[in-house]
Design a protein around this motif. Sequence first.
Motif, short mmCIF file in Angstrom:
data_model
loop_
_atom_site.label_atom_id
_atom_site.label_comp_id
_atom_site.label_asym_id
_atom_site.label_seq_id
_atom_site.Cartn_x
_atom_site.Cartn_y
_atom_site.Cartn_z
N ARG A 203 0.84 -1.21 0.00
CA ARG A 203 0.00 0.00 0.00
C ARG A 203 0.87 1.25 0.00
O ARG A 203 0.58 2.22 -0.70
CB ARG A 203 -0.90 -0.01 1.23
N TYR A 204 1.92 1.24 0.79
CA TYR A 204 2.80 2.40 0.88
C TYR A 204 3.37 2.75 -0.49
O TYR A 204 3.37 3.91 -0.90
CB TYR A 204 3.91 2.11 1.88
N VAL A 205 3.83 1.76 -1.21
CA VAL A 205 4.42 2.00 -2.53
C VAL A 205 3.37 2.42 -3.54
O VAL A 205 3.56 3.39 -4.29
CB VAL A 205 5.21 0.76 -3.00
N THR A 206 2.23 1.75 -3.57
CA THR A 206 1.20 2.12 -4.55
C THR A 206 0.57 3.46 -4.22
O THR A 206 0.16 4.19 -5.14
CB THR A 206 0.11 1.04 -4.69
N ASP A 207 0.48 3.83 -2.95
CA ASP A 207 -0.02 5.17 -2.60
C ASP A 207 0.90 6.24 -3.19
O ASP A 207 0.44 7.29 -3.64
CB ASP A 207 -0.11 5.36 -1.09
N HIS A 208 2.20 5.98 -3.21
CA HIS A 208 3.15 6.96 -3.74
C HIS A 208 3.06 7.05 -5.27
O HIS A 208 3.04 8.14 -5.82
CB HIS A 208 4.58 6.60 -3.33
N PHE A 209 3.02 5.91 -5.94
CA PHE A 209 3.08 5.90 -7.40
C PHE A 209 1.72 5.96 -8.08
O PHE A 209 1.65 6.12 -9.29
CB PHE A 209 3.88 4.69 -7.89
N GLY A 210 0.66 5.81 -7.34
CA GLY A 210 -0.68 5.99 -7.89
C GLY A 210 -1.39 4.69 -8.22
O GLY A 210 -0.80 3.60 -8.17
N PRO A 211 -2.67 4.81 -8.56
CA PRO A 211 -3.52 3.63 -8.75
C PRO A 211 -3.14 2.75 -9.94
O PRO A 211 -3.55 1.60 -10.01
CB PRO A 211 -4.92 4.22 -8.92
N SER A 212 -2.35 3.27 -10.86
CA SER A 212 -1.96 2.44 -12.01
C SER A 212 -0.65 1.69 -11.76
O SER A 212 -0.20 0.93 -12.61
CB SER A 212 -1.85 3.30 -13.27
N ALA A 213 -0.06 1.90 -10.59
CA ALA A 213 1.19 1.20 -10.26
C ALA A 213 0.93 -0.30 -10.15
O ALA A 213 -0.11 -0.74 -9.66
CB ALA A 213 1.75 1.72 -8.93
N VAL A 214 1.89 -1.08 -10.63
CA VAL A 214 1.79 -2.54 -10.59
C VAL A 214 2.96 -3.07 -9.77
O VAL A 214 4.12 -2.82 -10.09
CB VAL A 214 1.83 -3.15 -12.01
N LEU A 215 2.63 -3.80 -8.70
CA LEU A 215 3.67 -4.43 -7.90
C LEU A 215 4.08 -5.74 -8.55
O LEU A 215 3.23 -6.58 -8.81
CB LEU A 215 3.16 -4.70 -6.48
N HIS A 216 5.36 -5.92 -8.81
CA HIS A 216 5.85 -7.16 -9.41
C HIS A 216 6.46 -8.09 -8.37
O HIS A 216 6.41 -9.30 -8.53
CB HIS A 216 6.89 -6.84 -10.49
#
Length: 131
Positions: free
Chosen positions: A60-73
Motif C-alpha cells: 500500500r505504501y508504494v502504490t499510494d506513492h506511485f498511484g492507482p496504475s502502479a503494478v507491484l511485481h
Amino acid sequence: MKVGEELAPLEVAVTRTLVVAGAIASRDYQDVHHDAELAQQKGSPDIFMNILTTNGLVGRYVTDHFGPSAVLHKVAIRLGAPNYPGDTMVMSGTVTALGDDGTAEVTVVGANGLGTHVTGKVTVSVPEGSV
C-alpha cells in the motif's frame, strides 16, 4: 521515477483493531494475533501484527506513492521488531534502482518504538504518463 527519489513518510497507527483485522483478513488464526492472554502465556507482552498485514502495508505504501496504475511485481520483506497495539510504525522508502524494463526497485523501512519492524525491496512499474 528516478534513483534517489524518496517517498513521503507514512505513519501507521498500530491499533488492536488493525492487528486483529489483518490477521482475520489473511486467515491467520494464530492466537498471538488476536488473544492477548494467550500471547502473554507464550512470552509476548501483547498480540502482534502478522507478516501478511505488514506485507500489505508495504505494498500500500508504494502504490499510494506511485498511484492507482502502479503494478507491484515483487514484494520481499524481512521482519524485525514486533508491531504491538499502541505503537506507531513510520514507513520510509527510496527508489534504489531502475530497470531497463521500466520497473523501479524501492527500498522500504518501517520503524516503530522498538526499532525496525520491516525492511524490504519492492519492484514496481508505472505506465508512462500516470505518475
